[in-house]
Design a protein around this motif. Sequence first.
Motif, PDB file in Angstrom:
ATOM      1  N   PHE A  69       0.860  -1.185   0.000  1.00  0.00           N
ATOM      2  CA  PHE A  69       0.000   0.000   0.000  1.00  0.00           C
ATOM      3  C   PHE A  69       0.890   1.226   0.000  1.00  0.00           C
ATOM      4  N   PRO A  70       0.353   2.364  -0.502  1.00  0.00           N
ATOM      5  CA  PRO A  70       1.184   3.579  -0.570  1.00  0.00           C
ATOM      6  C   PRO A  70       1.447   4.152   0.820  1.00  0.00           C
ATOM      7  N   THR A  71       2.616   4.721   0.988  1.00  0.00           N
ATOM      8  CA  THR A  71       2.970   5.364   2.255  1.00  0.00           C
ATOM      9  C   THR A  71       3.538   6.754   1.970  1.00  0.00           C
ATOM     10  N   THR A  72       3.573   7.556   3.013  1.00  0.00           N
ATOM     11  CA  THR A  72       4.136   8.903   2.948  1.00  0.00           C
ATOM     12  C   THR A  72       5.107   9.075   4.099  1.00  0.00           C
ATOM     13  N   ASN A  73       6.264   9.652   3.829  1.00  0.00           N
ATOM     14  CA  ASN A  73       7.208   9.937   4.898  1.00  0.00           C
ATOM     15  C   ASN A  73       6.611  10.982   5.835  1.00  0.00           C
ATOM     16  N   TRP A 127       2.668  15.511  21.287  1.00  0.00           N
ATOM     17  CA  TRP A 127       3.172  14.751  20.139  1.00  0.00           C
ATOM     18  C   TRP A 127       2.646  15.393  18.866  1.00  0.00           C
ATOM     19  N   LEU A 128       3.365  15.126  17.782  1.00  0.00           N
ATOM     20  CA  LEU A 128       2.927  15.639  16.495  1.00  0.00           C
ATOM     21  C   LEU A 128       3.399  14.723  15.383  1.00  0.00           C
ATOM     22  N   CYS A 129       2.653  14.782  14.296  1.00  0.00           N
ATOM     23  CA  CYS A 129       2.992  14.063  13.071  1.00  0.00           C
ATOM     24  C   CYS A 129       2.822  15.049  11.932  1.00  0.00           C
ATOM     25  N   CYS A 130       3.902  15.339  11.226  1.00  0.00           N
ATOM     26  CA  CYS A 130       3.898  16.342  10.158  1.00  0.00           C
ATOM     27  C   CYS A 130       4.416  15.683   8.882  1.00  0.00           C
ATOM     28  N   TRP A 131       3.711  15.915   7.777  1.00  0.00           N
ATOM     29  CA  TRP A 131       4.134  15.362   6.503  1.00  0.00           C
ATOM     30  C   TRP A 131       4.035  16.426   5.420  1.00  0.00           C
ATOM     31  N   GLU A 132       4.904  16.282   4.419  1.00  0.00           N
ATOM     32  CA  GLU A 132       4.937  17.249   3.332  1.00  0.00           C
ATOM     33  C   GLU A 132       3.860  16.923   2.310  1.00  0.00           C
ATOM     34  N   THR A 133       3.266  17.981   1.746  1.00  0.00           N
ATOM     35  CA  THR A 133       2.271  17.872   0.683  1.00  0.00           C
ATOM     36  C   THR A 133       2.794  18.637  -0.536  1.00  0.00           C
ATOM     37  N   GLU A 134       2.030  18.616  -1.609  1.00  0.00           N
ATOM     38  CA  GLU A 134       2.449  19.367  -2.802  1.00  0.00           C
ATOM     39  C   GLU A 134       2.508  20.866  -2.523  1.00  0.00           C
ATOM     40  N   GLN A 135       1.616  21.358  -1.635  1.00  0.00           N
ATOM     41  CA  GLN A 135       1.542  22.793  -1.349  1.00  0.00           C
ATOM     42  C   GLN A 135       2.363  23.224  -0.134  1.00  0.00           C
ATOM     43  N   GLY A 136       2.702  22.291   0.735  1.00  0.00           N
ATOM     44  CA  GLY A 136       3.398  22.637   1.972  1.00  0.00           C
ATOM     45  C   GLY A 136       3.474  21.450   2.915  1.00  0.00           C
ATOM     46  N   TRP A 137       2.706  21.519   4.015  1.00  0.00           N
ATOM     47  CA  TRP A 137       2.703  20.460   5.024  1.00  0.00           C
ATOM     48  C   TRP A 137       1.332  20.362   5.671  1.00  0.00           C
ATOM     49  N   GLU A 138       1.063  19.219   6.262  1.00  0.00           N
ATOM     50  CA  GLU A 138      -0.062  19.060   7.185  1.00  0.00           C
ATOM     51  C   GLU A 138       0.515  18.513   8.480  1.00  0.00           C
TER      52      GLU A 138
END
Length: 184
Positions: free
Chosen positions: A3-7, A90-101
């Motif tokens: 399945f697809p994953t995101t760093n 705690w936090l979980c941050c991932w990069e998107t095409e426009q920036g981050w969530e």
Amino acid sequence: MSFPTTNAFIHYIKGWDDTTRSHPCMKWFEDYTMLFNSKEMFDKKYSEWHTDDYKYQKSTGEVIKGGAEAFEAVKQTYAPFKGTNHEPNWLCCWETEQGWEMVGQAVMFGNLQAPGGSGQVHADMKGDKWDVAIPSAFHFEYVKDPSGPSPGIKLKRTEVFGDSAPVVVEMLKRGMLKPEQLLS
């Protein structure tokens, strides 16, 4: 099964630290949070730190759209407080095409404008005393925007998930809110 994953940048913390500061968006967000907690953010023009299409979702589920309107709603949400401290856990941050969530959990400490109340005192990690301590979850969307504060980021969306009942009870006890106002 594949399945697809995101760093993602995942960090368990007690407050901001050097690890969160190593991520450019989380360093930007620490600066934002400090200005927010001190209420200095509320004296700034919304467009300095927020997009024109900024959205704010209250803990009630109500969504306010549009930079100026949404930022005004944020200020109204925090108007009963003379001070706050958002202490991340705690936090979980991932990069998107426009920036981050980013999704995360924090305790929102606050001192209300009026004295009195239950007399309960809640201490943050630094030992500062607060009237209320509300465990809350947040979801943020950030965009890369060269007109934003260094390194060129603006906040596009804020979603808040928290129980406002303890704040409402304290406001009732201090006379900041009347029971009949809960029904209107």
